[in-house]
Every structure is written in structure tokens, then in C-alpha cells.
Motif scaffolding. Structure first.
Motif, short mmCIF file in Angstrom:
data_model
loop_
_atom_site.label_atom_id
_atom_site.label_comp_id
_atom_site.label_asym_id
_atom_site.label_seq_id
_atom_site.Cartn_x
_atom_site.Cartn_y
_atom_site.Cartn_z
N UNK A 1 36.73 3.40 38.43
CA UNK A 1 36.82 1.99 38.05
C UNK A 1 37.11 1.75 36.57
N UNK A 2 36.40 2.45 35.67
CA UNK A 2 36.56 2.18 34.24
C UNK A 2 37.94 2.60 33.74
N UNK A 3 38.42 3.84 34.02
CA UNK A 3 39.79 4.18 33.58
C UNK A 3 40.84 3.27 34.21
N UNK A 4 40.62 2.87 35.46
CA UNK A 4 41.59 2.01 36.14
C UNK A 4 41.69 0.66 35.44
N UNK A 5 40.56 0.06 35.11
CA UNK A 5 40.56 -1.23 34.43
C UNK A 5 41.18 -1.11 33.04
N UNK A 6 40.86 -0.02 32.33
CA UNK A 6 41.43 0.19 30.99
C UNK A 6 42.95 0.33 31.06
N UNK A 7 43.43 1.14 32.01
CA UNK A 7 44.87 1.34 32.15
C UNK A 7 45.55 0.04 32.61
N UNK A 8 44.92 -0.65 33.57
CA UNK A 8 45.48 -1.91 34.04
C UNK A 8 45.53 -2.95 32.94
N UNK A 9 44.50 -3.00 32.10
CA UNK A 9 44.47 -3.95 31.00
C UNK A 9 45.55 -3.68 29.97
N UNK A 10 45.75 -2.40 29.64
CA UNK A 10 46.79 -2.03 28.68
C UNK A 10 48.18 -2.37 29.22
N UNK A 11 48.42 -2.05 30.49
CA UNK A 11 49.72 -2.36 31.10
C UNK A 11 49.94 -3.86 31.17
N UNK A 12 48.89 -4.60 31.45
CA UNK A 12 48.96 -6.07 31.50
C UNK A 12 49.35 -6.65 30.15
N UNK A 13 48.70 -6.20 29.08
CA UNK A 13 48.99 -6.68 27.73
C UNK A 13 50.41 -6.29 27.33
N UNK A 14 50.81 -5.05 27.63
CA UNK A 14 52.15 -4.59 27.26
C UNK A 14 53.23 -5.39 27.98
N UNK A 15 53.03 -5.65 29.27
CA UNK A 15 54.03 -6.40 30.04
C UNK A 15 54.18 -7.81 29.51
#
Length: 264
Positions: free
Chosen positions: A53-67
Motif C-alpha cells: 500500500x505505501x509504495x503504491x500510494x507514493x508511486x501513484x502520487x508521484x505519477x499523478x503530480x508529474x502527469x
């Protein structure tokens, strides 16, 4: 809704000479929107199970901000950039709703109305500030910020609402049927003159989220949970390929600018 102000009447500090940053609302728009909602649902769950859960949220958040950063950097609509941002909002919006339920123990009966309040607040502030909620006027940075805040709120709300109906006995297929019927209501209300184009658009936009998510979950999850059991990974991949194909088709043929506008 009040009449939107002309771009030339905006203060110079708010005015940014941009083309409209969102696509025309055609049949293709709605098909891709439903596909992104389902893909975001299964991709979020697949990432959480695969990475934790934690790595997934971190990765998803970074991809969200970048997009979103790439989307905001442009002065015009670019199909693949826009739809990449929508996909990442879908993934991260799903995670936001799931964090409240799984991580913090907030029931969907509470998070669903809470997200409704958040969405209503965004709409109120947007309209109070700009005088319109029309997506045909996304030509300033401020309006674009309101637009994406609204999109994120609709995804979080739709995720919570879809999981709520699935958990009260309808399961995923029943939820999909329910929301498929519900999405016809704004269209009928618009045709009957009861609801204006902007209101009909945003009502349908909210409903696409639980519709697509319910369909994707029905395809991905096991029979014990009322699904077909195809798996999160395969369904995510299949829906991603479908999105890529349609976005590429529209980018090449310019269908989004030539097609019949359906709402908003």
C-alpha cells in the motif's frame, strides 16, 4: 448558471492566452472516460497488492503530480497528455478513497457523502470565482486548476459510491447495471429541458466513475466476490490497450475536434 466572462475581460494577471485545454465532449470522450475509470480502479488495486500500500500510494502520487505538471505546462489540448493525466487522476483518486476506507477505517457510508460535500465546495468556489462551470472555457491557469480539482473530487466520490453499492448486496455487475441506468438520467433530463448542458455533463461525469470501476471489478475479481475472475493485471492491461488505441485514433483523425459535441 451565469454567463461566463469574456477572456479579454479578465485581469491581465489571470489571463493566459491558451486554447481550450480539454477535448470536445463526443461519444469517444465518454467511451475513453469510462475506460480510464475502470483501468484506474484495477491498476490501483494491482499496485497495492504487488508493491504494498505505501509504495503504491507514493508511486501513484508521484505519477499523478508529474502527469498534471506536463498537462499544465502546455498551452493547448494534446490528446495523449490530457488522457494520461485523467488516467493518473483515476489511479490516485481510487487510492485516496481506499486509504480512507482500508487505512483509516472510514466506512463508505461516511466517505461517499463527505466526497459529495468536497465536490459541491469545489463547484461553488469555481462558479463564484469564474461565473461558469463550462469545460469550453478552460483557457486560464485558474480555470484549469478548478477543472482538475473537480475531476479529482469526482473520481474519489465515484470510487466510494461504487464500492458502497457493491457492498450492500448489488455486487459489481448489479452496481454496473445500476450506474448504466443512472447515467441515462442526465441525458434524458437535458433533452427534456430540465437540466442545462453544464449540469448534465458534470452529473454524467460523476457517474462514469462508479460505472467503469464496477465493470472492471466485475471482470477482474473472483467468483466468490461476484466477478469473472480474469485478474487485476490482465484487466488493467486490456483496458490500457483499449485506451491507447482510442486516444491514438482520435489524435490521428482529430475526431475530438470534428465530432458532435454532446454536452457542456
Amino acid at each position: 448558471m451565469t454567463t461566463e466572462p469574456l477572456l479579454d475581460e479578465l485581469p491581465r494577471t489571470s489571463r493566459r492566452r491558451m486554447a481550450n485545454k480539454v477535448p470536445e465532449v463526443t461519444v469517444y470522450f465518454w467511451v475513453i472516460k469510462v475506460l480510464t475509470t475502470g483501468m484506474g480502479e484495477t491498476a490501483s488495486d494491482w499496485m497495492a497488492r504487488t508493491l504494498g500500500p505505501i509504495p503504491a500510494v507514493a508511486l501513484g502520487g508521484l505519477a499523478f503530480v508529474a502527469a498534471l505538471a506536463v498537462q499544465f505546462s502546455l498551452r493547448r489540448y494534446v490528446a495523449w497528455v490530457y488522457w494520461t493525466a485523467v488516467v493518473m487522476v483515476s489511479v490516485f483518486g481510487t487510492m485516496a478513497a481506499d486509504i480512507l476506507h482500508v487505512g483509516l477505517g472510514v466506512p463508505y457510508t461516511l466517505s461517499t457523502p463527505a466526497f459529495m460535500v468536497v465536490l459541491a465546495a469545489v463547484f461553488f468556489i469555481w462558479h463564484a470565482s469564474e461565473g461558469t462551470l463550462s469545460i469550453h472555457s478552460i483557457r486560464t491557469r485558474r480555470r484549469e486548476t478548478f477543472y482538475w480539482a473537480t475531476v479529482l473530487a469526482t473520481f474519489a466520490l465515484g470510487t466510494a459510491a461504487g464500492d458502497l453499492t457493491a457492498g450492500i448486496g448489488l455486487r459489481y455487475l448489479g452496481s454496473a447495471v445500476l450506474f448504466a441506468a443512472a447515467i441515462c438520467v442526465p441525458a434524458v433530463a437535458f433533452r427534456a429541458g430540465v437540466l442545462n448542458a453544464v449540469g448534465a455533463f458534470w452529473a454524467a461525469y460523476v457517474i462514469t466513475r462508479p460505472l467503469g470501476a464496477s465493470l472492471a471489478d466485475w471482470m477482474a475479481l473472483g467468483q466468490a466476490r461476484g466477478g469473472l475472475g480474469f485478474g487485476l493485471g490482465p484487466v488493467t492491461l486490456a483496458w490500457t490497450v483499449a485506451i491507447l488505441g482510442l486516444v491514438a485514433y482520435m489524435a490521428v483523425t482529430k475526431r475530438e475536434s470534428r465530432g458532435e459535441t454532446l454536452a457542456a
